[in-house]
Design an enzyme around this catalytic site. Structure first.
Site, PDB file in Angstrom:
ATOM      1  N   GLU A   1       0.840  -1.149   0.047  1.00 19.29           N
ATOM      2  CA  GLU A   1       0.118  -0.058  -0.006  1.00 19.29           C
ATOM      3  C   GLU A   1       1.082   1.220   0.024  1.00 19.29           C
ATOM      4  OE1 GLU A   1      -2.735  -0.714  -0.645  1.00 19.29           O
ATOM      5  OE2 GLU A   1      -4.198   0.945  -0.154  1.00 19.29           O
ATOM      6  N   ASP A   2       1.973   1.169   0.873  1.00 18.33           N
ATOM      7  CA  ASP A   2       2.405   2.543   0.931  1.00 18.33           C
ATOM      8  C   ASP A   2       3.967   2.750   0.167  1.00 18.33           C
ATOM      9  OD1 ASP A   2       0.635   3.073   2.804  1.00 18.33           O
ATOM     10  OD2 ASP A   2       2.084   2.817   4.478  1.00 18.33           O
TER      11      ASP A   2
END
Ligand code: MN
Length: 723
Positions: A91-92
């Site tokens: 996600e990051d």
């Protein structure tokens, strides 16, 4: 007793620690090669998150490290720990699931991917109304239950470090925690995590109330200490005397549960605090019951308060014996009795399973309970199936049978029964959407409207103005809403079409009588409606269109009423002149196959839903029955000139002789009558019964035919057959 403290601050939990500290604590239950894997995952995450910082200013990787630490406290397996360390990488940092798979294997990659997906849903479906669905959704979606465990640990660490966020965001996350994550933890039996999530959420959301309750508990604790010690000692002594030396531990309710009891049960703080609660942990199930007996002999039990959750575990796997005693001075004493395994189960719930497994690699001895078997079954299934759709099916069936959770393109969650299709989804959105849907996309790809939906899919309905429900949808829709709406629509549709058709038929029938349908007055229509008991003229048209009512008859009725308009005494049905039958009516008129009416016979017509008007002879036994229903019966008369042939059945008894059937057929044919069917039954060696269906023009014609047949030598008897 609770292991943590939320007052005065949460700093204790935010210390970064290091991978080496984690590795050391893992060595108590994980093998060295697997610890190496965990370490590798850590270094990978450290590099991936390089340069990113948490709001507190610490390097980002401290967060996944802490999440892994929480799971290590629960003795989770190395794959869960690796997933925890990598849980924000997709996600990051934009690293793909595929490259995680190459590095750490598909299982870990799947876990990380699952956690990322949950994170995405969480940010997309924030509406409070969706909270309950989210819980189910989250559980149902996670192919591997460890996804939920990692997610819960992630949320727990975020809650512990909420302090640095803006108040607005803090409150939102706290509310979400109380509404979504604490209930999930409870559902999975993870008491410790649930309690901590609840108290952190409560304290963040209602700091003043939490503080008040906290202080009140502290004060009460002081006052209670003496009584608690007294009870504890007396129980311990009693147990020792009976040969069950064991520790009795006092219990306190956590803040949020006190708050909820005050809110929901409208109890005062002192009422809630007026209960003294203890837990006794003993070595075996057998001892649980012995200790219970011993305690019941020490203090009188409160009737109806004993609960055996060992024999019948709670659905989340919780096991224990519960009882309430009348203590000294009448204070109620709550007692829980359980084994260490049950204690683990009570604290860690589903996570306890991994604990058991890794403790000594052997399945647990002792009681074989439903709950243990459930958890055991889950794991076995997971091991067998590898990735394990089956596994999640089992979890779903156990927790939420028969439901799927899907998204609208806007991210709203829709709960539908198992087996629902895009059409069910469309009707769940709105009846109009259902009625006008023509196609759909599942996860952005075109799919058939009949495809069964799976939890987690995003469904987009493609609708088109003027589209109509397809009757074939009834073959696959699941929800009652879809079914009833489709039926309703189709019925209306047929109705409209029938009315249009009825209008055309009636118009044509009137035209044959030199009348224009437009020339029929409202009053004529109204009087026909009243006299036939229909609720509207459209209804009459509909009946004509569906073949339940004859257009010609209706035309006559309309006109007959017109001619009798001034004769108010002559109001009722049968008063208008009989309808003429001249043989040119075609398919609209059927001649009954019981009495075979022919011109010259007195006749009467009956309206039937399937066959339009059916004509019977006046003395047919079926006529008698229909005559009780004047609304459906029509007086008829043969016209002077009747065209065509009419079937009739003759029964002929004859003596067997060579060629007799040929002779019979010849005779009939010679009188210009067609034989439609002939059948022979042998009554006995000498006699035959021949049934002939013949087309005739009139009674006169029939009489001639019968006469000619009788004149055949071997014929004994000829009769007209009526059934
Ligand atoms: Mn995280």
């Amino acid at each position: 007793m609770q292991q943590y403290s939320i007052f005065p601050n949460t700093e204790a939990h935010t210390e970064p620690g290091s991978i080496d500290t984690l590795a050391t604590s893992l060595s108590s239950y994980i093998d060295p090669p697997q610890i190496q894997l965990v370490k590798r995952a850590y270094y990978y995450a450290e590099q991936a998150h390089d340069g990113q910082r948490r709001r507190s200013g610490q390097p980002y990787v401290t967060h996944p490290l802490a999440v892994a630490g929480i799971l290590a406290d629960m003795h989770m397996d190395h794959q869960s720990l690796m997933a925890a360390l990598l849980h924000d990488v997709i996600e990051d940092t934009g690293i793909s699931k595929a490259s995680l798979g190459e590095q750490f294997g598909d299982t870990v990659a799947d876990l990380v991917d699952g956690v990322s997906k949950l994170t995405r849903i969480e940010s997309e479906s924030r509406a409070e109304a969706q909270a309950e669905n989210f819980q189910k959704m989250a559980l149902a979606m996670a192919r591997d239950i460890r996804v939920i465990l990692v997610k819960l640990a992630d949320r727990l660490h975020n809650m512990r470090t909420l302090g640095v966020l803006k108040p607005e965001k803090r409150r939102r996350i706290a509310r979400e925690t109380l509404e979504m994550y604490a209930p999930i933890a409870q559902r999975l039996g993870m008491h410790n995590i649930r309690v901590e999530l609840e108290d952190l959420g409560f304290t963040t959301l209602y700091p003043m109330r939490a503080k008040r309750i906290h202080n009140a508990v502290k004060a009460a604790r002081g006052n209670r200490r003496e009584i608690v010690e007294q009870i504890k000692e007396s129980i311990e002594l009693g147990l020792e005397r009976d040969g069950h030396p064991c520790a009795v531990v006092g219990r306190e309710k956590h803040l949020y549960s006190i708050y909820q009891k005050m809110q929901n049960k409208k109890k005062s703080f002192s009422e809630i605090m007026d209960i003294y609660a203890f837990r006794i942990v003993v070595d075996s199930v057998d001892s649980c019951y012995r200790v219970l007996g011993c305690i019941h002999s020490l203090y009188k039990p409160v009737p109806g308060q004993f609960k055996d959750y060992i024999a019948i575990p709670k659905s989340n796997g919780y096991q224990s014996l519960h009882t309430i005693l009348f203590g000294m001075h009448g204070v109620p004493i709550e007692i829980q009795i359980r084994t260490p395994e049950m204690e683990e189960m009570a604290n860690y719930g589903i996570a306890a399973h991994w604990l058991y497994k890794t403790n000594d690699g052997q399945p647990l001895n002792g009681s074989h309970t439903r709950a243990r078997q459930w958890v055991q079954g889950l794991l076995e299934m997971q091991e067998r199936a590898g990735n394990s759709l089956e596994f999640i099916e089992n979890v779903k069936i156990d927790l939420f049978p028969d439901e799927v959770y899907v998204f609208s393109p806007k991210g709203e969650i829709m709960e539908l029964p198992h087996g629902s299709t895009p059409v069910d989804f469309a009707y769940a959105v709105h009846t109009d959407v259902g009625n006008s849907c023509v196609a759909c996309r599942i996860n952005r790809r075109l799919a058939p409207l009949s495809e069964p939906l799976q939890s987690g899919q995003t469904i987009e309905i493609i609708a088109s103005k003027g589209a109509q429900p397809n009757p074939s949808w009834l073959n696959f829709v699941t929800t009652g809403k879809a079914r009833s709406n489709i039926r309703h629509y189709l019925k209306n549709q047929r109705q409209t079409e029938a009315i249009v058709l009825g209008q055309r038929l009636l118009g044509k029938a009137l035209a044959g009588l030199d009348v224009d349908l437009d020339g029929i007055s409202e009053k004529q229509k109204e009087s026909l409606v009243n006299n036939t008991g229909h609720h509207s003229f459209d209804h009459i048209l509909e009946e004509i269109g569906q073949g339940n009512r004859l257009p010609l008859l209706t035309a006559h009725q309309l006109l007959a009423r017109d001619s009798n308009r001034d004769d108010s005494n002559n109001a009722e049905g049968s008063s208008h002149p009989p309808l003429m039958i001249d043989g040119t009516e075609g398919f609209r008129v059927n001649f009954a196959r019981c009495c075979y009416p022919i011109p010259g016979d007195p006749i009467v017509g009956f309206i039937s839903a399937e066959r339009g008007m059916v004509i019977h002879t006046d003395n047919c036994h079926n006529s008698l029955e229909f005559k009780n229903n004047p609304e459906r019966s029509v007086p008829l008369r043969w016209a002077e000139e009747v065209e065509g042939e009419f079937s009739i059945e003759l029964g002929i008894a004859l003596e067997k002789s060579r060629g007799i059937i040929a002779v019979l057929a010849n005779r009939i044919n010679s009188l210009d009558a067609n034989i439609e069917k002939i059948s022979i039954e042998d009554e006995d060696p000498r006699m035959s019964m021949v049934n002939v269906i013949v087309g005739v023009h009139s009674r006169l014609h029939l009489a001639r035919i019968m006469r000619r047949i009788r004149s055949i030598k071997d014929v004994i008897k000829v009769t007209r057959v009526k059934h």
